[in-house]
Design a protein around this motif. Structure first.
Motif, PDB file in Angstrom:
ATOM      1  N   LEU A 238      39.727  54.266  44.990  1.00 52.60           N
ATOM      2  CA  LEU A 238      40.290  52.939  45.458  1.00 52.60           C
ATOM      3  C   LEU A 238      39.135  51.726  45.130  1.00 52.60           C
ATOM      4  O   LEU A 238      39.754  50.773  44.814  1.00 52.60           O
ATOM      5  CB  LEU A 238      40.002  52.987  47.180  1.00 52.60           C
ATOM      6  N   GLY A 239      38.137  51.999  45.120  1.00 50.05           N
ATOM      7  CA  GLY A 239      37.165  50.923  44.617  1.00 50.05           C
ATOM      8  C   GLY A 239      37.421  50.742  43.107  1.00 50.05           C
ATOM      9  O   GLY A 239      37.549  49.631  42.818  1.00 50.05           O
ATOM     10  N   ALA A 240      37.689  51.682  42.346  1.00 55.58           N
ATOM     11  CA  ALA A 240      38.080  51.504  40.853  1.00 55.58           C
ATOM     12  C   ALA A 240      39.157  50.546  40.880  1.00 55.58           C
ATOM     13  O   ALA A 240      39.485  49.447  39.949  1.00 55.58           O
ATOM     14  CB  ALA A 240      38.160  52.795  40.059  1.00 55.58           C
ATOM     15  N   HIS A 241      40.333  50.899  41.556  1.00 52.87           N
ATOM     16  CA  HIS A 241      41.509  50.170  41.644  1.00 52.87           C
ATOM     17  C   HIS A 241      41.417  48.687  42.163  1.00 52.87           C
ATOM     18  O   HIS A 241      41.917  47.931  41.367  1.00 52.87           O
ATOM     19  CB  HIS A 241      42.389  50.849  42.687  1.00 52.87           C
ATOM     20  N   LEU A 242      40.725  48.390  43.090  1.00 53.08           N
ATOM     21  CA  LEU A 242      40.443  47.136  43.582  1.00 53.08           C
ATOM     22  C   LEU A 242      39.649  46.523  42.642  1.00 53.08           C
ATOM     23  O   LEU A 242      39.928  45.195  42.418  1.00 53.08           O
ATOM     24  CB  LEU A 242      39.774  47.223  45.057  1.00 53.08           C
ATOM     25  N   VAL A 243      38.469  46.983  41.762  1.00 47.10           N
ATOM     26  CA  VAL A 243      37.880  46.143  40.857  1.00 47.10           C
ATOM     27  C   VAL A 243      38.716  45.896  39.606  1.00 47.10           C
ATOM     28  O   VAL A 243      38.408  44.848  39.172  1.00 47.10           O
ATOM     29  CB  VAL A 243      36.408  46.954  40.481  1.00 47.10           C
ATOM     30  N   MET A 244      39.534  46.790  39.200  1.00 45.32           N
ATOM     31  CA  MET A 244      40.448  46.391  38.108  1.00 45.32           C
ATOM     32  C   MET A 244      41.431  45.499  38.421  1.00 45.32           C
ATOM     33  O   MET A 244      41.387  44.502  37.497  1.00 45.32           O
ATOM     34  CB  MET A 244      40.819  47.666  37.689  1.00 45.32           C
ATOM     35  N   ASN A 245      41.795  45.293  39.694  1.00 44.99           N
ATOM     36  CA  ASN A 245      42.794  44.444  39.794  1.00 44.99           C
ATOM     37  C   ASN A 245      42.002  42.864  39.848  1.00 44.99           C
ATOM     38  O   ASN A 245      42.548  42.082  39.730  1.00 44.99           O
ATOM     39  CB  ASN A 245      43.563  44.836  41.441  1.00 44.99           C
ATOM     40  N   GLU A 246      40.789  43.050  40.659  1.00 43.32           N
ATOM     41  CA  GLU A 246      40.346  41.669  40.713  1.00 43.32           C
ATOM     42  C   GLU A 246      39.559  41.322  39.426  1.00 43.32           C
ATOM     43  O   GLU A 246      39.924  39.778  38.841  1.00 43.32           O
ATOM     44  CB  GLU A 246      38.884  41.888  41.457  1.00 43.32           C
ATOM     45  N   ASN A 247      39.419  42.095  38.455  1.00 46.22           N
ATOM     46  CA  ASN A 247      39.288  41.881  37.040  1.00 46.22           C
ATOM     47  C   ASN A 247      40.277  41.221  36.290  1.00 46.22           C
ATOM     48  O   ASN A 247      40.360  40.379  35.584  1.00 46.22           O
ATOM     49  CB  ASN A 247      38.585  43.033  36.316  1.00 46.22           C
ATOM     50  N   GLN A 248      41.434  41.908  36.507  1.00 51.37           N
ATOM     51  CA  GLN A 248      42.551  41.456  35.872  1.00 51.37           C
ATOM     52  C   GLN A 248      43.056  40.101  36.461  1.00 51.37           C
ATOM     53  O   GLN A 248      43.667  39.173  35.552  1.00 51.37           O
ATOM     54  CB  GLN A 248      43.809  42.483  36.068  1.00 51.37           C
ATOM     55  N   ARG A 249      42.704  39.766  37.728  1.00 55.70           N
ATOM     56  CA  ARG A 249      43.323  38.586  38.463  1.00 55.70           C
ATOM     57  C   ARG A 249      42.374  37.277  37.760  1.00 55.70           C
ATOM     58  O   ARG A 249      42.840  36.222  37.497  1.00 55.70           O
ATOM     59  CB  ARG A 249      42.921  38.408  39.747  1.00 55.70           C
ATOM     60  N   LEU A 250      40.989  37.839  37.659  1.00 59.17           N
ATOM     61  CA  LEU A 250      40.107  36.792  36.812  1.00 59.17           C
ATOM     62  C   LEU A 250      40.459  36.527  35.528  1.00 59.17           C
ATOM     63  O   LEU A 250      40.543  35.285  35.134  1.00 59.17           O
ATOM     64  CB  LEU A 250      38.596  36.991  36.986  1.00 59.17           C
ATOM     65  N   ARG A 251      40.831  37.631  34.981  1.00 55.69           N
ATOM     66  CA  ARG A 251      41.260  37.285  33.195  1.00 55.69           C
ATOM     67  C   ARG A 251      42.313  36.544  33.151  1.00 55.69           C
ATOM     68  O   ARG A 251      42.649  35.672  32.316  1.00 55.69           O
ATOM     69  CB  ARG A 251      41.274  38.819  32.580  1.00 55.69           C
ATOM     70  N   GLU A 252      43.315  36.786  34.126  1.00 52.51           N
ATOM     71  CA  GLU A 252      44.625  36.066  34.113  1.00 52.51           C
ATOM     72  C   GLU A 252      44.205  34.379  34.401  1.00 52.51           C
ATOM     73  O   GLU A 252      44.806  33.325  33.751  1.00 52.51           O
ATOM     74  CB  GLU A 252      45.493  36.367  35.122  1.00 52.51           C
ATOM     75  N   LEU A 253      43.112  33.949  35.442  1.00 56.21           N
ATOM     76  CA  LEU A 253      43.055  32.673  35.682  1.00 56.21           C
ATOM     77  C   LEU A 253      42.166  32.186  34.531  1.00 56.21           C
ATOM     78  O   LEU A 253      42.380  31.161  34.252  1.00 56.21           O
ATOM     79  CB  LEU A 253      41.783  32.814  36.839  1.00 56.21           C
TER      80      LEU A 253
END
Length: 351
Positions: A238-253
């Protein structure tokens, strides 16, 4: 939710330390530990439903499986007869056969690894078949040749004599664990996973269970340590999933800001410089086969959905290839790619 999780963790830690008591108190102590772990599993399932908003079906199955496993362990610890203990054992195995399936699917999704659509259904059927074998004790002597109920040192347990099909469960688990490690290594090599640290987190989640399971096989420990290691693994995933999603969101920004800056300094639509053309032509020579296929699909006007279906890839994978494709061609979007290509075509067709 955080307060509930902290309370449950405190309860679990207290329960584990309370296990160091006299033999006459072990039954109550172990039951308390299993009960605390089960409550924690329930709270984590609720937290999962709240935190993982998209593509959460496999996470829900994972957290539900851990809850079912720990519920089975809890019932077994308070069993008073063979029939009750057998049903508790079946409940625990019900969660155990679906747990590695959910872990594998989560790792496939997190690493952006494509797989055949029929694989999901096939693995569900395999899990059901495995469960039917593990649930056979008390009915058929194929998984356990003989089984009896006993209370050893104050702890309720099943005394088993393994049957001919018992090794199948080992093969079942090792097959899943091998598949998980293969996916993680492949994703690291192909760089479909964001960072090496994420691959390490996923590997820890897998190896933690392998190690605990192996220790239990070679030692005589009354407490099922997998009940705790499963929780640790699901938290890692779950931690890996949340971290990767947050990184993807930041990259998109970051990409959006870059596009905004580029748009502010972009020359008129039909203006393509010689430098852009030269960079574009040199980039075409170093495209990978997949990037070349995507480039040609854009020239044909195919949609993103059509391209993903033809290549059997997910949206994140296509974005990954687009990033490399645009970088090599010196453009920042599909629109600009087509503009440069039209300028080159017009130049080549001019008399």
């Amino acid at each position: 939710m955080k307060k509930c999780l902290l309370a449950a963790l405190s309860l679990l830690i207290t329960a584990v330390f309370s296990g160091c008591v006299s033999i006459g108190e072990k039954a109550t102590s172990f039951s308390f530990i299993y009960g605390a772990v089960t409550v924690l599993s329930l709270l984590l399932l609720i937290g999962c439903c709240v935190m993982v908003r998209k593509k959460k079906s496999w996470f829900i199955l994972l957290f539900s499986s851990v809850l079912v496993v720990n519920t089975g362990y809890t019932i077994l610890s308070v069993s008073t007869c063979l029939n009750m203990a057998l049903w508790a054992n079946r409940i625990a195995y019900l969660g155990s056969v679906f747990l590695p399936l959910s872990m594998l699917m989560i790792i496939l999704n997190v690493t952006n690894t494509n797989h055949a659509k029929w694989l999901d259904g096939a693995l569900v059927v395999l899990s059901l078949v495995m469960f039917s074998i593990t649930a056979s004790p008390g009915v058929f002597p194929i998984y356990y040749k003989e089984v009896s109920f006993a209370v050893i040192n104050g702890v309720s347990t099943l005394v088993k004599v393994y049957g001919p099909l018992h090794p199948l469960y080992l093969v079942f688990l090792l097959g899943y664990f091998s598949a998980m490690i293969t996916v993680i290594v492949r994703a690291s090599v192909k760089k479909t996973i964001a960072a090496a640290s994420h691959a390490v987190i996923l590997a820890i989640a897998v190896f933690a269970n392998i190690g605990v399971w192996f220790v239990e096989q070679i030692s005589d420990i009354a407490f099922e340590m997998l009940s705790v290691s499963y929780i640790i693994s699901e938290l890692f995933l779950l931690g890996a999933h949340l971290v990767m999603n947050e990184n993807q969101r930041l990259r998109e920004l970051v990409r959006q800001k870059e596009k905004a800056l580029q748009a502010a300094h972009t020359p008129p639509q039909n203006s393509v410089s010689e430098i852009e053309v030269d960079c574009f032509m040199r980039g075409l020579e170093v495209l990978t086969p997949t990037e070349k296929t995507i480039y040609e699909a854009y020239l044909l006007g195919k949609s993103t959905k059509d391209i993903m279906q033809e290549l059997n890839i997910k949206e994140n994978t296509l974005k990954f290839h687009n990033k490399n494709l645009y970088s090599k061609l010196g453009v920042y979007s599909r629109k600009r790619l087509l503009e440069v290509q039209r300028a080159i075509t017009a130049k080549n067709s001019a008399p």
